[in-house]
Design a protein around this motif. Structure first.
Motif, PDB file in Angstrom:
ATOM      1  N   GLY A 106       0.794  -1.222   0.000  1.00  0.00           N
ATOM      2  CA  GLY A 106       0.000   0.000   0.000  1.00  0.00           C
ATOM      3  C   GLY A 106       0.830   1.277   0.000  1.00  0.00           C
ATOM      4  O   GLY A 106       0.503   2.239  -0.703  1.00  0.00           O
ATOM      5  N   SER A 107       1.896   1.299   0.786  1.00  0.00           N
ATOM      6  CA  SER A 107       2.717   2.517   0.849  1.00  0.00           C
ATOM      7  C   SER A 107       3.390   2.777  -0.491  1.00  0.00           C
ATOM      8  O   SER A 107       3.477   3.925  -0.937  1.00  0.00           O
ATOM      9  CB  SER A 107       3.762   2.402   1.964  1.00  0.00           C
ATOM     10  OG  SER A 107       3.141   2.268   3.207  1.00  0.00           O
ATOM     11  N   ASP A 228      -8.005   5.936  -2.177  1.00  0.00           N
ATOM     12  CA  ASP A 228      -7.090   5.009  -1.516  1.00  0.00           C
ATOM     13  C   ASP A 228      -7.914   3.819  -1.031  1.00  0.00           C
ATOM     14  O   ASP A 228      -8.544   3.863   0.020  1.00  0.00           O
ATOM     15  CB  ASP A 228      -6.347   5.697  -0.366  1.00  0.00           C
ATOM     16  CG  ASP A 228      -5.329   4.749   0.292  1.00  0.00           C
ATOM     17  OD1 ASP A 228      -5.303   3.563  -0.077  1.00  0.00           O
ATOM     18  OD2 ASP A 228      -4.573   5.216   1.163  1.00  0.00           O
ATOM     19  N   ILE A 231      -7.524  -0.561   1.937  1.00  0.00           N
ATOM     20  CA  ILE A 231      -8.379  -1.364   2.823  1.00  0.00           C
ATOM     21  C   ILE A 231      -9.674  -1.767   2.124  1.00  0.00           C
ATOM     22  O   ILE A 231     -10.103  -2.922   2.194  1.00  0.00           O
ATOM     23  CB  ILE A 231      -8.700  -0.586   4.120  1.00  0.00           C
ATOM     24  CG1 ILE A 231      -7.467  -0.522   5.031  1.00  0.00           C
ATOM     25  CG2 ILE A 231      -9.878  -1.227   4.875  1.00  0.00           C
ATOM     26  CD1 ILE A 231      -7.644   0.299   6.286  1.00  0.00           C
ATOM     27  N   LYS A 257      -3.234  -5.115   0.164  1.00  0.00           N
ATOM     28  CA  LYS A 257      -3.911  -6.001   1.129  1.00  0.00           C
ATOM     29  C   LYS A 257      -4.775  -7.109   0.503  1.00  0.00           C
ATOM     30  O   LYS A 257      -4.305  -8.187   0.219  1.00  0.00           O
ATOM     31  CB  LYS A 257      -4.738  -5.162   2.099  1.00  0.00           C
ATOM     32  CG  LYS A 257      -3.883  -4.177   2.912  1.00  0.00           C
ATOM     33  CD  LYS A 257      -4.639  -3.545   4.036  1.00  0.00           C
ATOM     34  CE  LYS A 257      -3.914  -2.393   4.707  1.00  0.00           C
ATOM     35  NZ  LYS A 257      -2.994  -2.774   5.755  1.00  0.00           N
TER      36      LYS A 257
HETATM   37  C1  LIG Z   1      -5.762   3.349   3.453  1.00  0.00           C
HETATM   38  C2  LIG Z   1      -4.356   2.847   3.493  1.00  0.00           C
HETATM   39  N1  LIG Z   1      -3.472   3.292   2.605  1.00  0.00           N
HETATM   40  C3  LIG Z   1      -2.207   2.847   2.579  1.00  0.00           C
HETATM   41  C4  LIG Z   1      -1.761   1.922   3.492  1.00  0.00           C
HETATM   42  C5  LIG Z   1      -0.344   1.444   3.470  1.00  0.00           C
HETATM   43  O1  LIG Z   1      -0.265   0.113   3.116  1.00  0.00           O
HETATM   44  P1  LIG Z   1       1.014  -0.777   3.508  1.00  0.00           P
HETATM   45  O2  LIG Z   1       1.018  -0.875   5.000  1.00  0.00           O
HETATM   46  O3  LIG Z   1       0.755  -2.076   2.797  1.00  0.00           O
HETATM   47  O4  LIG Z   1       2.229  -0.124   2.995  1.00  0.00           O
HETATM   48  C6  LIG Z   1      -2.665   1.421   4.438  1.00  0.00           C
HETATM   49  C7  LIG Z   1      -2.233   0.414   5.432  1.00  0.00           C
HETATM   50  O5  LIG Z   1      -2.936   0.080   6.351  1.00  0.00           O
HETATM   51  C8  LIG Z   1      -3.988   1.905   4.453  1.00  0.00           C
HETATM   52  O6  LIG Z   1      -4.856   1.500   5.368  1.00  0.00           O
END
Ligand SMILES: Cc1ncc(COP(=O)(O)O)c(C=O)c1O
Length: 415
Positions: A106-107, A228, A231, A257
């Motif tokens: 996600g990041s 985004d 989730i 995820k």
């Molecule tokens: C809405 C949202 N965006 C981005 C992320 C980041 O994802 P990751 O932890 O896989 O890097 C998360 C992680 O919980 C998230 O909830």
């Protein structure tokens, strides 16, 4: 002495207080190394949508690992699972003809979306559109771009200067977004980042009509609307995407995820065809962006097997039913003296919010409640604003739902 440096952890507390080592899982349950069973209230970190122990995902990964674990996808290199996954996700996306950029999580997806948005405007000859708008309570991951977009203040603090040109608006007011864009001048704003249902910030469903209104404001002002869906994607919002459920047609979607249900790390950025178009033009040349594991073959194979399970068992539809069942089952907890409110009813996403006076008089209550939940056979965690996260695997049945609520209720009575 522990060498393993945990994520989001007070390592001193862990050295003195110990770790909970999760050993294995089956369905909606996980077991620790001492053999104690827990109902997994959070699907790990909102990701294990299909539940644990899916051998077919493991087998698909094994087959790919032994054939070709992965290979670079830089330049014209590719691998079949990555191609198939991009096509599969593109086919599920709210906008026909979307392009899919694969990441490791996600990041990565947020970082990619941030750069994609700014680069898009450069390619369109509007390089001054660099500003990014985010919302209070927002969690957009922990790379530097996501940290800069944090609406959870504590997540951004303490790291010196972050990415510039970020503006924050309230989480629930379209008028506030409009005003922020007008104040900056639309010709300065690149993108608006929006979790359709706010997750880590406390589980806040959008007010009625909010998403449609902010989508319209972005369309009117030319600002790119980035949903985004890290989730909410892949079933958790009661449809393949929250954006398909609410007809949003985002310019860009970030996901991760549920794309693999966490069986392997994987993420993606879905770009509407009009966003991809300037990048794909004859004279544009290379976009200097990508990751070693963009389109990782084994992760992609696991994702494809995960999507097979989701499709066959109609888990997005099941999530829509579970959304209601979960809300009904959790509702009585709102009567408990420690509880302020229960937020639920939008996707398989809920929060048991502790009462403000309770939190003020004893800020350790959420942490103690999490421990008590474990003692009562429920694995969950406290979100920053003093709420328990409830986001179980989408396969949870009535008996397991009863077990979840009974465990939380027992824990509330014991703290
Ligand atoms: C809405 C949202 N965006 C981005 C992320 C980041 O994802 P990751 O932890 O896989 O890097 C998360 C992680 O919980 C998230 O909830």
């Amino acid at each position: 002495m522990t060498t393993f440096w945990h994520a989001f952890a007070d390592m001193h507390a862990i050295e003195t207080g110990g770790e909970l080592v999760v050993d294995h899982g089956e369905g909606v349950h996980v077991w620790d190394e001492d053999g104690k069973r827990y109902v997994d209230a959070t699907a790990a970190l909102w990701y294990c949508n299909v539940g644990y122990g899916r051998e077919e995902i493991g087998e698909a990964a094994y087959r790919q690992l032994t054939k070709l674990p992965s290979y670079s996808t830089f330049g014209n290199l590719s691998n079949r699972p990555a191609i198939e996954l991009a096509e599969r996700v593109g086919g599920l996306a709210p906008v026909e003809g979307s392009k899919v950029f694969l990441t490791s999580g996600g990041s990565d997806s947020i970082d990619t979306a941030t750069k994609m948005a700014r680069r898009y405007w450069q390619l369109l000859g509007q390089p001054e559109r660099t500003m990014l708008v985010t919302r209070e309570h927002a969690y957009h991951g922990m790379h530097v771009a996501g940290t800069s977009l944090a609406g959870i203040e504590a997540n951004a603090a303490g790291h010196g200067p972050l990415v510039g040109d970020v503006v924050k608006v309230t989480w629930d007011s379209p008028a506030d977004l409009r005003e922020a864009i007008e104040r900056a001048g639309a010709e300065r704003v690149a993108a608006f980042f929006c979790e359709p249902v706010i997750g880590a910030g406390g589980v806040f469903a959008p007010p009625e009509g909010y998403l449609q209104e902010v989508r319209a404001i972005c369309r009117e002002t030319g600002v790119l609307f980035v949903a985004d869906e890290v989730i909410t994607g892949f079933g958790r919002a009661g449809d393949w995407f929250a954006s398909t459920r609410w007809g949003l047609e985002p310019d860009i979607i970030t996901c991760a995820k549920g794309i693999t249900s966490g069986y392997l790390p994987m993420g993606g950025v879905i770009a509407a065809p009009w966003v991809a178009e300037p990048f794909w033009k004859p004279d544009t040349g290379m976009w200097r962006h990508g990751y070693t594991y963009s389109g990782h073959a084994t992760a992609a194979a696991a994702a494809l097997a995960n999507l097979d399970v989701m499709e066959r068992e109609e888990l997005a539809k099941r999530a829509l039913q579970l959304e209601q069942d979960l809300a009904e089952a959790l509702a009585p907890l709102a009567e408990h003296e420690l509880v302020g409110e229960v937020r639920s009813g939008t996707g398989v996403l809920a929060a048991v919010q502790l009462d403000a006076d309770v939190l003020a008089s004893d800020p350790t209550t959420p942490a103690r409640l999490v421990v008590a939940c474990r003692e009562h056979g429920v694995l969950t965690r406290a979100l920053g604003i003093g709420a328990l996260q409830i986001s179980p695997p989408l396969v949870m049945n009535d008996v397991e739902l009863g077990e979840l609520v009974e465990g939380i209720s027992g824990a509330l009575n014991s703290v």
